[in-house]
Design a protein around this motif. Structure first.
Motif, PDB file in Angstrom:
ATOM      1  N   GLU A  50      22.537 -45.751   7.789  1.00  0.00           N
ATOM      2  CA  GLU A  50      21.917 -44.547   8.331  1.00  0.00           C
ATOM      3  C   GLU A  50      20.452 -44.804   8.658  1.00  0.00           C
ATOM      4  OE1 GLU A  50      24.046 -42.108   9.562  1.00  0.00           O
ATOM      5  OE2 GLU A  50      22.037 -41.236   9.674  1.00  0.00           O
ATOM      6  N   ALA A  51      19.759 -45.404   7.711  1.00  0.00           N
ATOM      7  CA  ALA A  51      18.326 -45.655   7.863  1.00  0.00           C
ATOM      8  C   ALA A  51      18.069 -46.585   9.043  1.00  0.00           C
ATOM      9  CB  ALA A  51      17.766 -46.253   6.577  1.00  0.00           C
ATOM     10  N   ARG A  54      18.662 -44.660  12.315  1.00  0.00           N
ATOM     11  CA  ARG A  54      17.579 -43.716  12.625  1.00  0.00           C
ATOM     12  C   ARG A  54      16.356 -44.445  13.159  1.00  0.00           C
ATOM     13  NH1 ARG A  54      18.600 -40.615   8.152  1.00  0.00           N
ATOM     14  NH2 ARG A  54      17.003 -41.733   7.007  1.00  0.00           N
ATOM     15  N   GLN A  55      16.037 -45.553  12.489  1.00  0.00           N
ATOM     16  CA  GLN A  55      14.889 -46.370  12.882  1.00  0.00           C
ATOM     17  C   GLN A  55      15.051 -46.898  14.312  1.00  0.00           C
ATOM     18  OE1 GLN A  55      14.355 -50.018  10.617  1.00  0.00           O
ATOM     19  NE2 GLN A  55      12.866 -48.928   9.335  1.00  0.00           N
ATOM     20  N   GLU A  58      14.737 -44.141  16.963  1.00  0.00           N
ATOM     21  CA  GLU A  58      13.322 -43.798  17.144  1.00  0.00           C
ATOM     22  C   GLU A  58      12.623 -44.817  18.039  1.00  0.00           C
ATOM     23  OE1 GLU A  58      11.623 -41.066  16.759  1.00  0.00           O
ATOM     24  OE2 GLU A  58      13.615 -40.375  16.144  1.00  0.00           O
ATOM     25  N   LEU A  91      23.059 -38.860  19.813  1.00  0.00           N
ATOM     26  CA  LEU A  91      21.853 -39.172  19.036  1.00  0.00           C
ATOM     27  C   LEU A  91      20.569 -38.767  19.766  1.00  0.00           C
ATOM     28  CD1 LEU A  91      23.069 -42.609  17.709  1.00  0.00           C
ATOM     29  CD2 LEU A  91      22.380 -40.692  16.256  1.00  0.00           C
TER      30      LEU A  91
END
Ligand SMILES: [Zn+2]
Length: 377
Positions: A50-51, A54-55, A58, A91
């Motif tokens: 997940e992390a 997300r990174q 971004e 997303l």
């Protein structure tokens, strides 16, 4: 081939892969390599996954600020690339879908692409290839008796993706390439280096004197230039998710009017005729083994389902094969006897022609030192 026939006890890879090895339990080296690779994939831990996702999202958004698009997604009408497009939009990314039309698209593929971009509200760029030039190159590849005729499509498709990225100042190409359904490596001799522009040029020149005029080819150095100088990254996007093909298909069918194909990569009439007829008959290669074995190794289907999958004709029916054969003959301007003659002739290696393979090997080495990333073969 003096080697006795053997098939893996865990997947369905067999001795048609020239470098395959088996352990005492009869498990093949492709299974074992895949296990090792899987263990290194970050997506086994859901929190870290997940992390990382997300990174990454971004980063893509930041790179695309004040631009019309923040990423390019090549779409073929197949499940993998369609799913990549759906996930990107979910997303909050702003992709430009890029498609290359080489004249062999099935109507079903056109239908799937049109439905998908319309319901997602995504712009579509279609590069229609000059058919006369493309046909000439295909004919040259047939006359040369080299295995990877799809090098032409794959090379041009990658060129179109990188060029669109450069034209729109975009830094990310999100591809439907992934470990879950494609992670087993190709056996040697089952395909060829996809950035080998020199090979395309030389084969075209020697058979029929075809010159690359409008064909959007990309060389190894071209690839390096886009990646290192223009900083455009080709990302195997689906590796960020636990990708399950069957689940993806169900969502695509339910929400996006998608219609499925009987086999992987059957969105192009040539691809299905190549994989279902030319490759097995002329070159003794049945790609279904690799596709189904990867699905077994990644736990998506059972071995008996895979065995079922590789049995019989690689076509839904004899009639469907005949229909594609007639289509192929008409489009290439061949007689049935010409096709039989081609199938009967022995294979020649891509290395009998000018090639960028040695240069590519040096580039991969350099790239790994620079980024420590696994470069795509
Ligand atoms: Zn195996």
């Amino acid at each position: 081939m003096s080697r006795p026939y053997q098939v893996c006890t865990r997947c369905v890879m067999d001795t048609t892969a020239s470098d395959i090895r088996f352990d005492a339990a009869g498990v093949c080296s492709y299974c074992i390599e895949f296990e090792q690779k899987k263990a290194q994939l970050v997506h086994r831990d859901p929190v870290e996954r997940e992390a990382r996702l997300r990174q990454f999202v971004e980063r893509v958004k930041r790179s695309g600020r004040r631009k019309r698009y923040d990423c390019i997604i090549g779409v073929s009408g197949g499940v993998d690339s369609s799913w990549a497009l759906v996930k990107a939009v979910q997303l909050g990314l702003r992709p430009l879908a890029a498609h290359m039309d080489n004249g062999w698209n099935s109507e079903l593929a056109q239908h799937n692409i049109a439905n998908l971009v319309r319901s997602l509200g995504v712009d579509l760029y279609t590069h229609v290839i000059n058919w006369e030039e493309y046909r000439g190159l295909m004919q040259a590849f047939f006359d040369a008796d080299v295995l990877d005729v799809e090098l032409l499509y794959d090379n041009a498709m990658m060129a179109v993706n990188y060029r669109q990225a450069a034209a729109h100042g975009v830094h990310f190409i999100l591809a439907g390439t992934n470990q879950a359904t494609e992670g087993m490596r190709f056996p040697p001799g089952w395909n060829w280096l996809k950035f080998d522009k020199r090979n395309i040029v030389d084969i075209g020149r020697r058979f029929g004197g075809v010159r690359l005029d409008t064909f959007p080819a990309i060389s190894s150095l071209g690839f390096a230039w886009f990646e290192l100088v223009r900083r455009i990254r080709w990302v195997s996007f689906l590796d960020f998710f636990p990708y399950n093909k069957e689940e993806a298909l169900t969502v695509l069918e339910t929400d996006y009017g998608y219609r499925r194909y009987p086999f992987k990569h059957y969105e192009s009439i040539f691809t299905r005729f190549y994989q279902g007829y030319i490759l097995p008959r002329k070159f003794g290669v049945d790609k279904r083994r690799l596709h189904f074995s990867t699905l077994v190794a990644s736990g998506q289907i059972t071995r008996s389902e895979a065995l079922q999958g590789v049995t019989g004709l690689p076509y839904p029916s004899e009639a469907a094969l005949e229909q594609d054969k007639r289509y192929f003959l008409k489009k290439m301007g061949w007689t049935a006897a010409q096709l039989d003659g081609y199938i009967a002739r022995p294979e020649r290696s891509h290395l009998e022609f000018a090639s960028e393979q040695p240069l590519w090997d040096r580039l991969v080495c350099f790239y790994r030192q620079l980024f420590g990333e696994r470069a795509r073969a």
